[in-house]
Design an enzyme around this catalytic site. Structure first.
Site: not given
Length: 648
Positions: A18-20, A134
């Site tokens: 995953g990543g952001g 968030d």
């Protein structure tokens, strides 16, 4: 390239998961504890940015201070060669956003089960004075068992901290942004509650409530537009569930839930019978609300003052001239009457439009939203009735205008009042309760109500085969019979159980296994030379046989080897006579070690003056040995060990 790299001599990076915008997440192996972990690594672009490093560390500090089953656990935090990393619990599953995309809209009960876990986690964070800031489906994980884990506390802030960031540089995601954040206010616990309401809306409808071409347009909708009804996209949503959304997403934080615990309590009771059909949540307007006072300009004040002066001056002049005017007033009155009579005749004959309202044709507003329809009517000089009536319509979408009263194209006078009719969508029928019926009975009952789109999902259950054990939507939900689908869950009876091999099972383990699988134990016992006492010797039916819950299983437990009786062995013993002086008496002692005697005790004692013979009886237990010894004048003259006699 980090794949294959070992960080801190301990974490072997396997692959990207995953990543952001701020960090990437990798699957790694903790070679010390031999377990899989998720490791979040700050992007190299930000490795020299103190603000991002501080925020990255804050995530670990925020989450590590929390201990909750629905919050991802933090194991480690560190930095090595400008690689900033957080080691956390690995959740094998997907993000809630991916789950909604694959399965949405969700059944209200499933949606509330998920929300209860999320809200419980956020309530725990709030109790520890941490605001997430968030909350969105992208930051929530769900495993294959439906367990929820809230993650990504990267912009979470401790309420006691002096470094709370104002939202003029908005952190978080605009689709889940509270109105107070959108206008540049502080993010509070109630901002998290607003985001939770948006997440619940998305679970129930499969879509977000507010969307637009830009972040600004979306933020404006959060500020100005009311949250749309989830029932519009998912008619099975009970009013009690929709009310949770409406209360959580109230524009004014004052009208939202006071705490996340309050929201959690509403979620837990939403399907209580007394709540399913509760009234729609509305915010009562305060009748004493302060009204806007128009600004009075300086020129208007001056004008008013001048008029007042004129009045005073005129009054003084009038007083002086009063006596003179008294003589002229009959002629003045007559002149005024003639003027009014002439003006009246002209108004009726020449200028009727000055006293008669003009004709207006009512425009067609069908298919329009209320604001647009009302605006069009008012533009034509018509009054709009404050009460909007509802009516079902087969063609016009729910919430849009269907017709007016008087109807479109009717000519009325300007200023006339027009009533609007709003569509409730196609005519709906309240679905009946068919659970507990056979599938054929249920299908017939639904067909009689007009429901033709009925699907059946068969599952193993304790209920009799062919029995409806669940329906979706639930009983009482209003649906459009010609369009909406009804899903029935039907039992095909209990699932067969394949018996295990119970050999080597203890009595406790065997009975526990059978009880867990709903099987009845029939207990028997038998001697066995091979199987230890208390363990299973045999079972019936045999291992590998398929049985139904409730069936009997006969299990024979070992009593151990069968016990044999002790045996008596007779031994003849010759005792020699060997005196130092002829005729002396010798002292004889016989000791025996068997089931009845101990070698330390004297079995028999006597004196002899000649060689003697004695018979000794020894009692020997199975598997044991016997022993005797003969002493003459304290000197052992004979002894023997005797085995347990074999069966003949």
């Amino acid at each position: 390239m980090l794949i294959g790299k070992r960080i801190s001599g301990r974490y072997q990076i396997l692959r990207v998961i995953g990543g952001g915008g701020m960090a990437n997440v990798y699957l790694a192996e903790d070679i010390i504890l031999d377990r899989e972990v998720a490791i979040k690594i700050l992007r190299f672009d930000y490795a020299n940015d103190n603000e991002f490093i501080r925020r990255f560390r804050r995530e670990a500090q925020s989450a590590s201070s929390l201990d909750h089953p629905n919050i991802v656990s933090i194991y480690d935090l560190g930095e090595e060669d400008d690689i900033y990393y957080i080691v956390m619990e690995y959740v094998e599953g997907m993000t809630l956003k991916e789950y909604i995309t694959a399965n949405g809209p969700l059944h209200p009960k499933e949606a509330l089960n998920i929300m209860e876990q999320i809200v419980s986690a956020i309530a725990h964070a709030h109790q520890n004075q941490i605001v997430h800031r968030d909350i969105k489906p992208h930051n929530i994980l769900i495993d294959h068992m439906g367990n929820i884990k809230v993650t990504d506390f990267g912009i979470a802030t401790a309420l006691s901290s002096t470094t709370i960031t104002h939202t003029n540089s908005v952190l978080g995601s605009v689709h889940y942004l509270s109105p107070e954040q959108a206008r540049g206010g502080l993010a509070t616990k109630k901002s998290d509650i607003y985001a939770l309401g948006i997440v619940l809306f998305e679970l129930l409808t499969g879509r977000i409530p507010f969307d637009g071409e830009s972040a600004v347009s979306i933020a404006l909708k959060h500020l100005q537009a009311e949250t749309p009804s989830a029932k519009r996209w998912n008619p099975s949503v009970p009013q009690s569930v929709e009310n949770i959304i409406l209360k959580a997403t109230a524009k004014d934080p004052f009208h939202r839930y006071e705490t996340a615990e309050d929201m959690e309590a509403d979620i837990k009771t939403a399907f209580d019978a007394d709540r399913l059909n509760e009234k729609r949540f509305t915010i009562q307007e305060d009748e004493e609300m302060t009204k806007a006072i128009p600004i009075i300009k300086d020129e208007e004040l001056a004008k008013a003052a001048g008029e007042k002066e004129a009045e005073v001056t005129t009054a003084q002049e009038n007083k002086t001239k009063k006596n003179g005017k008294r003589k002229k007033w009959p002629w003045v009155l007559l002149t005024i009457c003639l003027v009014f009579i002439t003006a009246g005749i002209l108004a009726v004959t020449v200028f009727p439009s000055l006293f008669m309202p003009k004709d207006v044709k009512i425009p067609d507003v069908s298919g329009m939203e209320y604001e647009k329809a009302a605006g069009l009517l008012e533009k034509e000089g018509l009054q709009v009735d404050s009460e909007v009536l509802e009516i079902s319509d087969e063609k016009i979408e729910e919430g849009l205008m269907v017709k007016t009263d008087p109807k479109a194209d009717t000519t009325v006078k300007e200023g006339a009042t027009v009533t609007l009719y709003k569509s409730t969508g196609k005519a709906k029928t309240e679905i009946g309760d068919v659970t507990g019926q056979t599938v054929d009975q249920a299908k017939k009952a639904l067909k009689d109500q007009g429901f033709n789109h009925v699907t059946v999902n068969e599952v193993n259950d304790e209920k009799n085969a062919g029995t409806v054990i669940d329906q979706n939507p639930s009983a009482g939900t209003e649906l459009v019979p010609s369009e909406d689908q009804v899903k029935l869950t039907v039992s095909i009876g209990p699932e067969d159980i394949t018996l295990r091999d119970l050999k080597t099972y203890s009595k406790e383990a065997a009975s526990g296994y059978l009880e867990d699988n709903g099987l009845k134990l029939v207990e028997k016992e038998a001697y066995s030379d091979d199987v230890p006492e208390g363990q299973v010797v045999k079972q019936k039916p045999a291992a590998g046989t398929a049985v139904k819950p409730g069936n009997e299983v006969e299990v024979t437990f070992s009593l151990g080897p069968e016990k044999k009786p002790a045996k008596t062995v007779k031994e003849k013993v010759k005792i020699p006579y060997e005196p130092e002086n002829e005729g002396d008496e010798l002292q004889v002692q016989i000791a025996v070690d068997d089931a009845d005697h101990s070698i330390s005790d004297t079995y028999e004692e006597f004196k002899i003056k000649e060689p003697t013979e004695r018979t000794i009886e020894l009692k020997i237990e199975p598997g044991q040995k016997g022993y005797y010894q003969v002493m003459v004048n304290n000197k052992v003259v004979s002894y023997k060990t005797i085995e347990y006699p074999k069966d003949e």
